[in-house]
Scaffold this active site. Structure first.
Site, short mmCIF file in Angstrom:
data_model
loop_
_atom_site.label_atom_id
_atom_site.label_comp_id
_atom_site.label_asym_id
_atom_site.label_seq_id
_atom_site.Cartn_x
_atom_site.Cartn_y
_atom_site.Cartn_z
N ARG A 199 0.83 -1.20 0.00
CA ARG A 199 0.00 0.00 0.00
C ARG A 199 0.87 1.26 0.00
O ARG A 199 2.02 1.23 0.47
CB ARG A 199 -0.85 0.07 1.28
N GLY B 68 6.97 -1.89 -4.39
CA GLY B 68 6.99 -1.16 -3.14
C GLY B 68 5.88 -0.11 -3.04
O GLY B 68 5.18 0.20 -4.01
N HIS B 69 5.79 0.47 -1.85
CA HIS B 69 4.75 1.46 -1.53
C HIS B 69 4.86 2.71 -2.39
O HIS B 69 5.95 3.18 -2.69
CB HIS B 69 4.87 1.87 -0.06
N ASP B 70 3.72 3.24 -2.79
CA ASP B 70 3.62 4.52 -3.51
C ASP B 70 4.21 4.49 -4.90
O ASP B 70 4.35 5.56 -5.54
CB ASP B 70 4.29 5.65 -2.71
N CYS C 291 8.07 4.44 -4.11
CA CYS C 291 8.13 5.79 -4.68
C CYS C 291 8.78 5.84 -6.06
O CYS C 291 9.44 6.83 -6.41
CB CYS C 291 8.86 6.74 -3.74
#
Lengths: 310, 310, 310
Positions: free
Chosen positions: A196, A217-219, A237
């Site tokens: 998330r 990974g996240h974002d 990111c």
């Protein structure tokens, strides 16, 4: 695969609504890919470069997109789209249907989605129509999945961001409360992880396809029609634009952008932004031609050193 | 994420018990990280190096650890610890609570542990208080998990050692009967594997954090406060001391020791013992500066070879 | 591991039906591997190269395959096969038995197979006798598993081929309808993925052993007695002959053949056919000696460049 009973060339041409070359009674006993075929099998080919290989293979029936000379004792099915028609035959002879269908769908889950056994679904989750969630998949809170998506077994969607702050003698964890958005027509392999966003969204764009054991990974935001092969790992990111291909075991560090149409070869490491429509190789990666030249020159280095010594 | 309803700068300063700069009625409509922010959002920054980036970003409210000049039309929340206070806000606006709580805990499992659905627990297992086992996790026999541990979905703790002896025409398997010890405050990502010791212990030390898809072999002992990123693979019988960082896709062969404070960059391969408090790169890895120098020199090799030829 | 109660050298020699050197009342309090032993422990050794290490270790009892001088205060158990007898002892002192046994086996599943909780089994699946399927494993349709096979937790057998055809603005998926064949005595680690053949078979040959998190693509055929370590990824349509070893994180591209007896070192990338009975290293890999020579020469390149500049 072998067919339950043989079919004639004429029967298959009627099923596919295409023409044929050879005896109408010529028998097709199996269907297989070019590297597996044996006598009795049908194979498909849709590029002139591979015509000869297909025609000269052990296969005795060739599903092809041009009428060519037919080898003695073989048969041709001449189709405008052999890939489509090969699929039509394999679906016909080996139909795939759901093991189970969700009758009482949880709130937010389309009644036309297929949720297999042992799937766990968190809160604030939506799942679109004709989407297929295989056994053992775990979906955390705040995950939104579009239409016609396939998620294979034991994949985990929406686990926490790997985001810790080092303190004197321990780590503080950043609370994860963002979302995962999976757009329409995405396919995600078995045993993938998509974290998330911390407070934003992790996005998998329309028609993107992930192989097994991929980690996102996240974002991280991934565009449309990307292809990621097995064991690819993308940190948090990251921005990956449309039509990007990452081959097996590629790694991407956090906070970089890969532009549209880039191709990164297997086991490469992406450590900085990449321009689009180019090919990359190496760890850390560079333009693939540059890396190939370096690897080739390295092969001459031992001899050079010996020569310098003399 | 967007807040359910906007809050004023003054309201948030009261929640966080901190001062603010700007209009008390200045509105905060969302919370996000620096690379995702848009107008209306709050962002946090806790290092002077990034002050400018945060202040000049699209975010209109900045949670910051020093009182600085506030850009026109924006607001500052001045906090002694922006990371802590950012978490305070995201937890407040997106509370996370258990899906299910184990009422009749199996023997050895704390009644204050949270065991989600579809978790399998073997014999001789203990699980401490405030530990959270997500859906689909499989815990084999002889596994001991401390307090405040998080284990994400579909991870497997305690599978058999990969330890076979080659005989003439088959392998003999070494019987696995050791344990896994997971100390307090450890977090283990989704889809990780941590094998049992053959007859000893596999240990994950206090406050160590593993990202997704990490593999730890049998009898490997990992110290405190280590960070391992996604797809890291550590073979059996390895010793990793405290405060070691392994970046994504790093591999470690069996029977080596990595000393305290070492950092190994992504995709590197550890083939021998590593000294502490140094950085490493390459496959096989070396001191990172050495490897960077070699990689830089390799870029000059093609030209050198051409020159030598003349 | 520590024994529930100490046993004398004489008792163990009777259990193992072997001779001993030392006091019959000499006590054995634990059993462990060489890198973990402490006083009171029994260790095993079956190669003269390691005799000294075992005899001089902290272990006070040595299970050994030759009668040698026994250090003061220690005991020897002299066995014709220390590996076998070590296993005999660890099984005796830590018996492993099924958590659950399938009573009403689904069609095709041997009543002598052990199917643990939360296992999902598709249609047209057969599972042989004494085969053990751990919790959370997902088996798709058309999978055939032999006798004495072990499949560890959360592994996925038979997911769809990663096979898409690029069209103007989307991908067409090749329908997967082939099989997976897992022969007798295979062991597959936790969190592995083995995809079905598109219309042919994916095969894991007899006695082959896969570590955790290994991925095997569609239509790949793997021979007998292969060993693949953690995070190995093998693409589709690969042929791997007998007795091949792939170390951790090795990647293999599609459509290549690796001949019998080849060994590929960790993190290498296989980009073309490999001859048998050789060792390989590098990404892309080459004969290991060649790659070692190149890596060694690269270490001299920075100095060479500096010298050339002068």
């Amino acid at each position: 695969m072998k067919l339950e009973k043989p079919h004639t060339l004429k029967e298959l041409s009627e099923i596919l609504n295409c023409s044929f070359v050879g005896s109408p009674d010529h028998l097709v006993e199996g269907i297989n890919e070019i590297h597996k075929v044996e006598s009795g099998d049908l194979v498909f080919v849709d590029h002139p470069k591979y015509y000869d290989k297909a025609l000269q293979s052990a296969a005795t029936t060739i599903l092809i997109d041009m009428e060519v000379d037919c080898p003695e004792g073989k048969g041709l099915l001449v189709s405008s789209d052999p890939f489509r028609d090969y699929n039509k035959l394999t679906v016909l002879f080996s139909p795939f249907y759901p093991w189970s269908r969700s009758v009482n769908s949880p709130k937010g889950v389309s009644p036309y989605a297929v949720i297999q056994p042992n799937v766990s679904i968190g809160r604030n989750v939506t799942i679109g129509k004709h989407t297929w969630i295989h056994s053992g998949v775990v979906i955390y809170d705040n995950v939104h999945i579009g239409d016609n998506v396939v998620i294979h077994a034991n994949t985990v969607i929406g686990a926490d961001a790997f985001y810790f702050q080092k303190k004197e003698d321990h780590f503080r964890k950043m609370h994860t409360c963002g979302r995962v958005i999976i757009e329409d027509n995405v396919e995600i392999g078995a045993l993938c992880t998509i974290d998330r966003g911390v407070s934003g969204d992790t996005v998998i764009g329309e028609s993107t396809k992930l192989d097994n054991q991929v980690h996102i990974g996240h974002d991280t935001v991934i565009g449309k029609r990307c292809l990621f092969a097995g064991h690819v790992g993308v940190a948090g990111c990251v921005t990956i634009e449309d039509d990007v291909t990452l081959w097996g075991q590629v790694g991407v560090i956090s906070d970089v952008t890969i532009k549209s149409g880039a191709v990164v070869y297997g086991q490469s490491g992406v450590g900085k932004d990449l321009e689009g429509n180019k090919k990359y190789l190496g760890s850390p990666c560079d333009d693939a031609r540059t890396t190939f030249t370096e690897l080739a020159s390295l092969k001459h280095l031992p001899a050079l050193l010996r020569k310098m010594k003399d």
